[in-house]
Design a protein around this motif. Structure first.
Motif, PDB file in Angstrom:
ATOM      1  N   LEU A 144       0.834  -0.891  -0.193  1.00  0.00           N
ATOM      2  CA  LEU A 144       0.101   0.228   0.487  1.00  0.00           C
ATOM      3  C   LEU A 144       1.112   0.505   0.014  1.00  0.00           C
ATOM      4  CD1 LEU A 144      -2.250  -1.294   2.511  1.00  0.00           C
ATOM      5  CD2 LEU A 144      -2.686  -1.179   0.084  1.00  0.00           C
ATOM      6  N   CYS A 145       1.176   1.616  -1.328  1.00  0.00           N
ATOM      7  CA  CYS A 145       1.980   2.891  -1.332  1.00  0.00           C
ATOM      8  C   CYS A 145       1.284   3.558  -2.049  1.00  0.00           C
ATOM      9  CB  CYS A 145       3.179   2.701  -1.958  1.00  0.00           C
ATOM     10  SG  CYS A 145       3.219   1.594  -3.447  1.00  0.00           S
ATOM     11  N   ASN A 146       1.116   5.205  -1.697  1.00  0.00           N
ATOM     12  CA  ASN A 146       1.491   6.353  -2.362  1.00  0.00           C
ATOM     13  C   ASN A 146       1.617   6.601  -3.643  1.00  0.00           C
ATOM     14  OD1 ASN A 146       0.424   8.867  -2.469  1.00  0.00           O
ATOM     15  ND2 ASN A 146       1.894  10.189  -1.278  1.00  0.00           N
ATOM     16  N   HIS A 154      -5.668   4.785   5.247  1.00  0.00           N
ATOM     17  CA  HIS A 154      -4.967   4.717   5.130  1.00  0.00           C
ATOM     18  C   HIS A 154      -4.646   5.506   3.790  1.00  0.00           C
ATOM     19  CE1 HIS A 154      -0.853   3.279   4.540  1.00  0.00           C
ATOM     20  NE2 HIS A 154      -0.733   3.587   3.075  1.00  0.00           N
ATOM     21  N   GLU A 155      -5.328   4.787   2.738  1.00  0.00           N
ATOM     22  CA  GLU A 155      -4.973   5.614   1.064  1.00  0.00           C
ATOM     23  C   GLU A 155      -5.721   6.939   1.326  1.00  0.00           C
ATOM     24  OE1 GLU A 155      -3.125   3.988  -1.187  1.00  0.00           O
ATOM     25  OE2 GLU A 155      -2.677   2.503  -0.070  1.00  0.00           O
ATOM     26  N   HIS A 178      -3.004   9.462   2.583  1.00  0.00           N
ATOM     27  CA  HIS A 178      -2.003  10.422   0.861  1.00  0.00           C
ATOM     28  C   HIS A 178      -3.108  11.491   0.709  1.00  0.00           C
ATOM     29  CE1 HIS A 178       0.872   7.487   1.906  1.00  0.00           C
ATOM     30  NE2 HIS A 178      -0.024   6.310   1.644  1.00  0.00           N
ATOM     31  N   GLU A 208       5.111   6.920   5.183  1.00  0.00           N
ATOM     32  CA  GLU A 208       3.291   6.460   4.928  1.00  0.00           C
ATOM     33  C   GLU A 208       3.127   6.191   6.326  1.00  0.00           C
ATOM     34  OE1 GLU A 208       2.097   3.812   2.746  1.00  0.00           O
ATOM     35  OE2 GLU A 208       3.253   5.363   1.511  1.00  0.00           O
ATOM     36  N   VAL A 214       0.771   9.071   7.239  1.00  0.00           N
ATOM     37  CA  VAL A 214      -1.080   8.096   7.343  1.00  0.00           C
ATOM     38  C   VAL A 214      -1.121   6.961   8.097  1.00  0.00           C
ATOM     39  CG1 VAL A 214      -1.701   8.888   4.995  1.00  0.00           C
ATOM     40  CG2 VAL A 214      -0.604   6.671   5.012  1.00  0.00           C
ATOM     41  N   GLN A 225       4.998  -1.991   5.471  1.00  0.00           N
ATOM     42  CA  GLN A 225       3.797  -1.196   6.101  1.00  0.00           C
ATOM     43  C   GLN A 225       3.895  -2.124   7.797  1.00  0.00           C
ATOM     44  OE1 GLN A 225       2.157   0.888   5.131  1.00  0.00           O
ATOM     45  NE2 GLN A 225       2.721   1.912   3.555  1.00  0.00           N
TER      46      GLN A 225
HETATM   47 ZN   LIG Z   1       0.647   4.078   1.705  1.00  0.00          ZN
END
Ligand SMILES: [Zn+2]
Length: 314
Positions: free
Chosen positions: A23-25, A170-171, A174, A191, A194, A254
């Motif tokens: 799960l990244c930006n 979380h998403e 961002h 990360e 968030v 994460q």
């Molecule tokens: Zn993320």
């Protein structure tokens, strides 16, 4: 143009991503998200601050997700004085390939930003979520008990839906930092921040969801880091833009950052979120690692600086 034929997720892809929390930006460039499936249109929820689209047949679930997101938005507006503009897509498998970012079209269930401010999540349980859980009877008894509490269903099966649904926040986090123009300084801070938002909101307003939020990272960290090639924050910074550490190793990072967010909340409380937001908004200048950590220690809270200072000790 995408096809709408029934598609089964390939087991090979599942194996590659087992145990992963990717799960990244990353906002994947693609055209504006519009359904081309006229026989199976998306519905829209009305009267919310944010925009919510959902696949036909999932209204009840869409409403419950929308209420969760809106309540969190109200809390964040009060705490940090900002609300971004986002669109959330809650999708059945037959809509997924049409809306998901290109690299994730084969991975139904992977929550992500398809474009900046446009978040894509799954409407139903799926193989991707199921792939995260090892057989529960293979886990240490205390972890197995936590997993049963957090993810067990009445029929004796397990679902990771309670955890993945929280990651929508979380998403969305961002979107807060990017639309407010904060300088996150380091990828790990992007990360971590968030995850602090997510943990603080759940702990303050929906503590009954803490087992769902904490159990999965506890389980992964409890398995140790011996199998991972990359474990330093320096490696994270270098490899993040291309996910060069690989999805499983990224998932471990994460989990560490979820755990760090929990520790920060326990050490400094609710106020750390606001102080960190204000500091990242104020400090737009470039900073060395030393300057950045010093600022976090003095202007925010020692526990935030300690994520960096103690990283290699854990
Ligand atoms: Zn993320």
């Amino acid at each position: 143009m995408t096809t709408h034929s029934k598609h089964h997720i390939k087991h090979r892809s599942i194996r590659i991503i087992v145990g992963v929390l990717l799960l990244c930006n990353i906002a994947f460039a693609q055209d504006t998200l519009k359904s081309t499936n006229e026989s199976f249109p998306l519905e829209e929820l009305k009267d919310y601050t944010q925009t919510f689209y959902y696949s036909q047949g999932y209204e009840e679930r869409a409403i419950s997700i929308a209420m969760f997101m809106e309540d969190a938005g109200t809390y964040f507006q009060k705490e940090i004085g900002f609300t971004p503009k986002t669109t959330l897509y809650i999708l059945a498998p037959k809509h997924w390939k049409e809306f998901a970012a290109k690299p994730l079209r084969e991975v139904y269930g992977f929550p992500h930003n398809a474009t900046s401010g446009q978040l894509v999540i799954a409407a139903e349980d799926n193989d991707f979520w199921r792939s995260f859980l090892p057989p529960v009877d293979s886990l240490h008894p205390s972890i197995a008990a936590d997993v049963t509490t957090a993810y067990g269903k009445l029929d004796g099966s397990f679902s990771m839906m309670p955890f993945f649904d929280l990651l929508a926040l979380h998403e969305m986090g961002h979107s807060y930092t990017s639309q407010a123009g904060l300088n996150m300084h380091r990828y790990w801070m992007g990360e971590l921040f968030v995850n602090i938002m997510l943990h603080t909101y759940i702990a303050e307003k929906q503590p009954e969801l803490l087992p769902a939020l904490e159990t999965f990272p506890n389980m992964v960290i409890g398995m140790g880091k011996a199998e991972f090639k990359f474990t330093s924050l320096e490696d994270f910074e270098e490899l993040y833009p291309t996910l060069g550490m690989g999805p499983k190793n990224y998932g471990w990072y994460q989990c560490m950052l979820h755990s760090a967010a929990k520790d920060i909340y326990h050490s400094g409380g609710e106020i750390v979120l606001k102080k960190l937001w204000n500091a990242l908004e104020k400090h737009q200048e470039e900073m060395t690692d030393e300057e950045f950590i010093d600022m976090l220690y003095k202007e925010v809270h020692p526990s935030v600086a300690n994520v960096y200072l103690n990283w290699n000790k854990t």
